[in-house]
Design an enzyme around this catalytic site. Structure first.
Site, PDB file in Angstrom:
ATOM      1  N   ALA A  66       0.873  -1.178   0.000  1.00 23.50           N
ATOM      2  CA  ALA A  66       0.000   0.000   0.000  1.00 23.50           C
ATOM      3  C   ALA A  66       0.906   1.222   0.000  1.00 23.50           C
ATOM      4  O   ALA A  66       2.084   1.142   0.359  1.00 23.50           O
ATOM      5  CB  ALA A  66      -0.887  -0.019   1.243  1.00 23.50           C
ATOM      6  N   GLY A 105       0.561  -5.170   0.568  1.00 23.83           N
ATOM      7  CA  GLY A 105      -0.611  -5.166  -0.306  1.00 23.83           C
ATOM      8  C   GLY A 105      -0.296  -5.692  -1.696  1.00 23.83           C
ATOM      9  O   GLY A 105      -1.178  -6.158  -2.412  1.00 23.83           O
ATOM     10  N   GLU A 108      -0.553  -9.334  -1.326  1.00 27.44           N
ATOM     11  CA  GLU A 108      -1.978  -9.603  -1.101  1.00 27.44           C
ATOM     12  C   GLU A 108      -2.775  -9.485  -2.402  1.00 27.44           C
ATOM     13  O   GLU A 108      -3.745 -10.190  -2.612  1.00 27.44           O
ATOM     14  CB  GLU A 108      -2.530  -8.654  -0.045  1.00 27.44           C
ATOM     15  N   GLU A 128       4.287  -5.626   6.893  1.00 29.89           N
ATOM     16  CA  GLU A 128       3.506  -4.603   7.573  1.00 29.89           C
ATOM     17  C   GLU A 128       3.895  -4.459   9.042  1.00 29.89           C
ATOM     18  O   GLU A 128       3.832  -3.377   9.603  1.00 29.89           O
ATOM     19  CB  GLU A 128       2.008  -4.904   7.456  1.00 29.89           C
TER      20      GLU A 128
HETATM   21  N1  T1G Z   1       4.652   3.354   0.099  1.00 25.13           N
HETATM   22  C1  T1G Z   1       5.136   4.570  -0.278  1.00 25.13           C
HETATM   23  N2  T1G Z   1       6.430   4.790  -0.642  1.00 25.13           N
HETATM   24  C2  T1G Z   1       7.264   3.732  -0.609  1.00 25.13           C
HETATM   25  C3  T1G Z   1       6.830   2.444  -0.220  1.00 25.13           C
HETATM   26  C4  T1G Z   1       5.457   2.276   0.140  1.00 25.13           C
HETATM   27  N3  T1G Z   1       4.949   1.088   0.481  1.00 25.13           N
HETATM   28  N4  T1G Z   1       7.902   1.607  -0.285  1.00 25.13           N
HETATM   29  C5  T1G Z   1       8.948   2.359  -0.702  1.00 25.13           C
HETATM   30  N5  T1G Z   1       8.566   3.622  -0.899  1.00 25.13           N
HETATM   31  C6  T1G Z   1       9.409   4.725  -1.382  1.00 25.13           C
HETATM   32  C7  T1G Z   1      10.465   5.084  -0.374  1.00 25.13           C
HETATM   33  O1  T1G Z   1       9.948   5.997   0.573  1.00 25.13           O
HETATM   34  C8  T1G Z   1      11.519   5.705  -1.269  1.00 25.13           C
HETATM   35  O2  T1G Z   1      11.037   7.000  -1.618  1.00 25.13           O
HETATM   36  C9  T1G Z   1      11.436   4.866  -2.535  1.00 25.13           C
HETATM   37  O3  T1G Z   1      10.135   4.258  -2.517  1.00 25.13           O
HETATM   38  C10 T1G Z   1      12.492   3.777  -2.601  1.00 25.13           C
HETATM   39  O4  T1G Z   1      12.394   3.065  -1.374  1.00 25.13           O
HETATM   40  C11 T1G Z   1      -2.811  -3.161   2.917  1.00 25.13           C
HETATM   41  C12 T1G Z   1      -1.294  -1.849   4.724  1.00 25.13           C
HETATM   42  C13 T1G Z   1      10.288  -1.824  -1.506  1.00 25.13           C
HETATM   43  C14 T1G Z   1      12.128  -3.070  -0.332  1.00 25.13           C
HETATM   44  O5  T1G Z   1       6.237  -1.995   3.982  1.00 25.13           O
HETATM   45  O6  T1G Z   1      10.547  -2.186   2.154  1.00 25.13           O
HETATM   46  O7  T1G Z   1       0.858  -2.855   2.180  1.00 25.13           O
HETATM   47  O8  T1G Z   1      12.987   8.251  -0.669  1.00 25.13           O
HETATM   48  O9  T1G Z   1      14.678   3.706  -0.548  1.00 25.13           O
HETATM   49  O10 T1G Z   1      16.008   0.260  -0.508  1.00 25.13           O
HETATM   50  O11 T1G Z   1      -1.711  -4.956   3.900  1.00 25.13           O
HETATM   51  O12 T1G Z   1      11.136   0.474   0.011  1.00 25.13           O
HETATM   52  O13 T1G Z   1      12.902   7.679  -3.098  1.00 25.13           O
HETATM   53  O14 T1G Z   1      11.301   9.392  -2.165  1.00 25.13           O
HETATM   54  O15 T1G Z   1      13.345   1.821   0.525  1.00 25.13           O
HETATM   55  O16 T1G Z   1      15.304  -0.370  -2.883  1.00 25.13           O
HETATM   56  C15 T1G Z   1       3.799  -2.687   3.004  1.00 25.13           C
HETATM   57  C16 T1G Z   1       8.137  -0.822   2.296  1.00 25.13           C
HETATM   58  C17 T1G Z   1       3.089  -1.385   3.087  1.00 25.13           C
HETATM   59  C18 T1G Z   1       7.347  -2.051   1.884  1.00 25.13           C
HETATM   60  C19 T1G Z   1      12.628  -1.049  -1.697  1.00 25.13           C
HETATM   61  N6  T1G Z   1       5.001  -2.571   2.217  1.00 25.13           N
HETATM   62  N7  T1G Z   1       9.198  -0.558   1.363  1.00 25.13           N
HETATM   63  O17 T1G Z   1      13.790  -0.781  -0.943  1.00 25.13           O
HETATM   64  O18 T1G Z   1      14.302   1.555  -1.798  1.00 25.13           O
HETATM   65  S1  T1G Z   1       1.682  -1.442   4.129  1.00 25.13           S
HETATM   66  C20 T1G Z   1       6.151  -2.192   2.802  1.00 25.13           C
HETATM   67  C21 T1G Z   1      10.363  -1.264   1.391  1.00 25.13           C
HETATM   68  C22 T1G Z   1       0.620  -2.486   3.296  1.00 25.13           C
HETATM   69  C23 T1G Z   1      -1.441  -3.762   3.169  1.00 25.13           C
HETATM   70  C24 T1G Z   1      -0.568  -2.942   4.036  1.00 25.13           C
HETATM   71  C25 T1G Z   1      11.438  -0.810   0.447  1.00 25.13           C
HETATM   72  C26 T1G Z   1      11.596  -1.719  -0.777  1.00 25.13           C
HETATM   73  P1  T1G Z   1      12.139   8.165  -1.904  1.00 25.13           P
HETATM   74  P2  T1G Z   1      13.737   2.560  -0.692  1.00 25.13           P
HETATM   75  P3  T1G Z   1      14.962   0.146  -1.554  1.00 25.13           P
END
Ligand code: T1G
Length: 692
Positions: A66, A105, A108, A128
């Site tokens: 998400a 998500g 999912e 998450e």
């Molecule tokens: N939402 C918004 N921005 C995100 C994002 C996300 N989920 N994931 C990464 N970014 C942005 C991050 O802020 C950065 O922005 C750029 O992408 C590169 O990220 C309903 C509720 C995917 C492994 O928790 O683990 O789904 O600084 O520097 O080292 O059940 O990002 O460039 O402006 O980390 O290559 C669940 C979180 C969400 C994944 C990539 N998903 N992200 O790592 O790059 S909650 C997560 C990561 C959800 C559902 C629930 C990592 C990555 P900027 P980065 P990276």
């Protein structure tokens, strides 16, 4: 190819509809993405020419979750659940084509497809929990139906990513296609599904694995027990476990309702707000206003480390782990041999846990060149000094490095307190001098304080910040000044802790309060672990502090079986009646009238001055932003991530309340509690640290 919206396309290849998402950087499920997905699938389902549908993403990764930046804002239709409903009820087979990291998500969404194919380099996970949440789109109900309850518990509470190979083995993926050939592979797979008339397999209908766990509550009891320490203080892991329990004990739709309710509870709570703050703060720390992202950086092909002690050895390991050759220097052969031996033993211990192969141990050790000659660092691109914390010694080392190091080499000090400009002045190249402050154990703690000298060149700063990422650290740029950011704030807490045990508390009271707050251990347990005699000189000792008295009694910490605590043969700590008497005698001699001090006062006196000092650091420009200070404390000192860091927590406490208490403490206890000008201004203006 028809553009459905700005981030979604639908094309038809033969009788296969291909829905392509292209929403950089990680195809997060923003409102635009959700709108595009729903419309594209509705169109593909309505199109008689389309017999099967492939969902694929452009860019670096499949949907990575998400859109976290949308959280806390009013919801925008369609919900992810509405998108999933369209996909899962499709009368045509849907194949998710996965590359990069299918997370949260994203996974999912793939789980409501009928089939999932991936390239071998892909990964999948439900992380998450790392932002204080749980998979809120059916992940806790579908995952155990594929991978089983035990594996699902592990995945949702650790947030771990699993490899494509592991995902295939556990049934999360149905097939791995050729690396670089995802689109063709997914199309071919979709055609096979059609040709073989394979069923529209819905994960929600797979009950065997959850039924197998029904009536076995011990699975959950044992999991909770085994992870109690790791989950201490966190809400999200327990809520994730409860969702998996619901998947086992309730029909699918009932389980979804439990998941939804617990998701909303976590989303509304302060822990998730704190952990989402940290997620973005760690990424924001890389941004330096006057060092643009396109600042050129220097190649670091060979590193020199001076000092093979605990810090030097740990620092060297960071580079060996990243495949960078290291020449490590000591003055005496025996110290060099000991240091190299410790590095090897560390790797062998990791190999014993199965986290390294023997070959990898040898490969890393093969990158290490021990030497007694500083001259052997002449061809290093970066030299890190980790010698004794005495300015004269550091100046001597940097003076010699100035003669030896090649032009353009970066000369870094691992000093944790000392003035980097004074060290730089020992050379003729202050523009190449920088602080790289690692935190012990240097090969474990993620924080790297990058200390900017007055004349440090921007290229050197940019290189150091990039290097932090290369070696798996979270780099935070800090200004030069005694103790930089972390240790400068730590000094506030240590001072109050020492005063508190004279005024009426005992070391174990202070430690308990801070441990219960969520810190890994309190200051006195920490002193015993590190050794009370760091920097203690027996020839100069004059019983001037409780610590000196204890050192004079040879109570120098865990290593002597006694320090502030008594330790049994298993190093289990117990409050010490001897230490209690030492403290009472010391207070009496100092004519300090002891009084009862409650836990709240202990907490406020240890933590509020830290927030106040953080404000001073901001007003002096020694940290770029308050969230950088939070990143320092979470990654360097174990501040509980579910409390967001001292500055985030301070705002949650209320800056007005902190200011008021600081003034009360100042009136009663003196100027150690003098409020910072910034704190006063922010409270007067009703603002927060973001407005600093
Ligand atoms: N939402 C918004 N921005 C995100 C994002 C996300 N989920 N994931 C990464 N970014 C942005 C991050 O802020 C950065 O922005 C750029 O992408 C590169 O990220 C309903 C509720 C995917 C492994 O928790 O683990 O789904 O600084 O520097 O080292 O059940 O990002 O460039 O402006 O980390 O290559 C669940 C979180 C969400 C994944 C990539 N998903 N992200 O790592 O790059 S909650 C997560 C990561 C959800 C559902 C629930 C990592 C990555 P900027 P980065 P990276």
């Amino acid at each position: 190819m028809a553009a459905i919206n700005a981030v979604t396309d639908l094309s038809v290849e033969g009788d296969i509809g291909v829905v392509t998402l292209d929403s950089p950087p990680v195809n997060a499920l923003s409102a635009l993405v959700r709108q595009g997905l729903k419309a594209a699938f509705e169109a593909a389902i309505a199109d008689p020419a389309v017999k099967a549908i492939v969902l694929i993403c452009a860019g670096r990764t499949f949907i990575a979750g998400a859109d976290i930046s949308e959280f806390g804002k009013p919801p925008v239709e369609p919900s992810l659940q509405a998108v999933q409903q369209v996909i899962e009820t499709s009368p045509k087979p849907v194949v998710a084509a996965i590359h990069g990291t299918a997370l949260g998500g994203g996974l999912e969404t793939a789980l409501v497809a009928h089939y999932r194919v991936a390239v071998p380099s892909a990964k999948a996970g439900l992380p998450e929990v790392n932002i204080g949440l749980l998979p809120g789109a059916g992940g806790t109900q579908r995952l155990p139906r594929i991978v089983g309850v035990e594996k699902a518990l592990e995945m949702v509470t650790s947030g771990q990513h699993v490899s494509a190979k592991a995902a295939l083995a556990m049934g999360l993926f149905d097939e791995l296609v050729e690396e670089g050939g995802l689109r063709e592979g997914a199309l071919a797979y979709a055609r096979t599904v059609l040709a073989e008339r394979r069923p529209l397999k819905k994960v929600r209908d797979l009950d065997a694995k959850v039924e197998a766990a029904r009536g076995r509550p011990e699975i959950f009891a044992e999991f909770r027990k085994a992870n109690a320490r790791k989950f201490r203080g966190f809400l999200a892991p327990e809520r994730n476990i409860q969702c998996i329990e619901a998947a086992v004990n309730l029909p699918f739709d009932e389980g979804l309702k439990v998941e939804h309710g617990l998701f909303l509870e976590l989303m509304a709570g302060s822990q998730s707000a704190a952990q989402r703050h940290v997620f973005f703060a760690e990424r924001q720390a890389a941004r330096i206003p006057d060092v643009p992202e396109d600042t050129p950086t220097l190649p670091i092909r060979k590193v020199g480390v001076i000092g093979a002690g605990t810090m030097g050895g740990g620092i060297a390991m960071n580079f060996l782990n990243a495949g960078v050759p290291v020449t490590i220097i000591e003055a005496k052969q025996e110290n060099l041999d000991r240091g190299v031996g410790v590095i090897r033993r560390n790797y062998e211990a990791t190999a014993k846990k199965g986290r390294l192969t023997e070959d990898e141990v040898e490969r890393r050790m093969g990158l290490l060149t021990p030497s007694l000659r500083l001259e052997d660092l002449a061809d290093c691109d970066l030299i890190i000094e980790a010698v004794f914390e005495l300015m004269a010694i550091k100046q001597e080392v940097f003076g010699r490095l100035d003669q030896i190091a090649k032009p353009g080499a970066i000369l870094a000090s691992n000093t944790s307190y000392l003035d980097i400009d004074v060290i730089a002045a020992a050379t003729g190249r202050p523009e190449s001098v920088i602080g790289l402050h690692f935190f012990s154990p240097a090969n474990v703690m993620r924080l790297l304080e990058v200390v900017r000298g007055a004349r440090t060149d921007k290229t050197v700063i940019a290189t150091a910040m990039r290097l932090g990422k290369t070696i798996g650290k979270v780099a935070v740029l800090v200004g030069n000044g005694h103790g930089f950011v972390g240790n400068r704030m730590l000094a506030e807490r240590q001072r109050e802790a020492q005063k508190l045990i004279l005024e009426g508390a005992m070391p174990w009271d202070v430690d308990r309060v801070l441990y219960d707050f969520g810190l890994p251990m309190g200051p006195f347990a920490m002193s015993d672990l590190a050794g009370l005699d760091i920097g203690w000189d027996p020839t100069q000792s004059s019983s001037s502090t409780v610590r000196e008295v204890l050192c004079e009694m040879d109570r120098r910490g865990q290593k002597t079986g006694a320090g502030f605590y008594d330790y049994d043969e298993n190093r289990v700590a117990r409050p010490s009646p001897i230490v209690e008497q030492v403290i009472l005698d010391f207070a009496a001699k100092a004519q300090i009238e002891r009084r009862r001090i409650d836990d709240q006062e202990i907490l406020e006196r240890c933590l509020y001055p830290m927030v106040n000092e953080g404000a001073r650091i901001l007003e002096e420009g020694k940290a770029i932003r308050a969230s950088d200070i939070d990143v320092v404390w979470i990654n360097g000192y174990g501040w509980p991530v579910y409390r967001g860091g001292p500055m985030f927590w301070g705002e949650l406490e209320g800056l007005g309340k902190i200011l008021e208490r600081m003034r009360q403490f100042q009136a009663a206890l003196g100027d150690d509690f003098k409020p910072s000008a910034l704190l006063e201004r922010l409270v007067t203006e009703g603002k927060g640290f973001k407005d600093a």
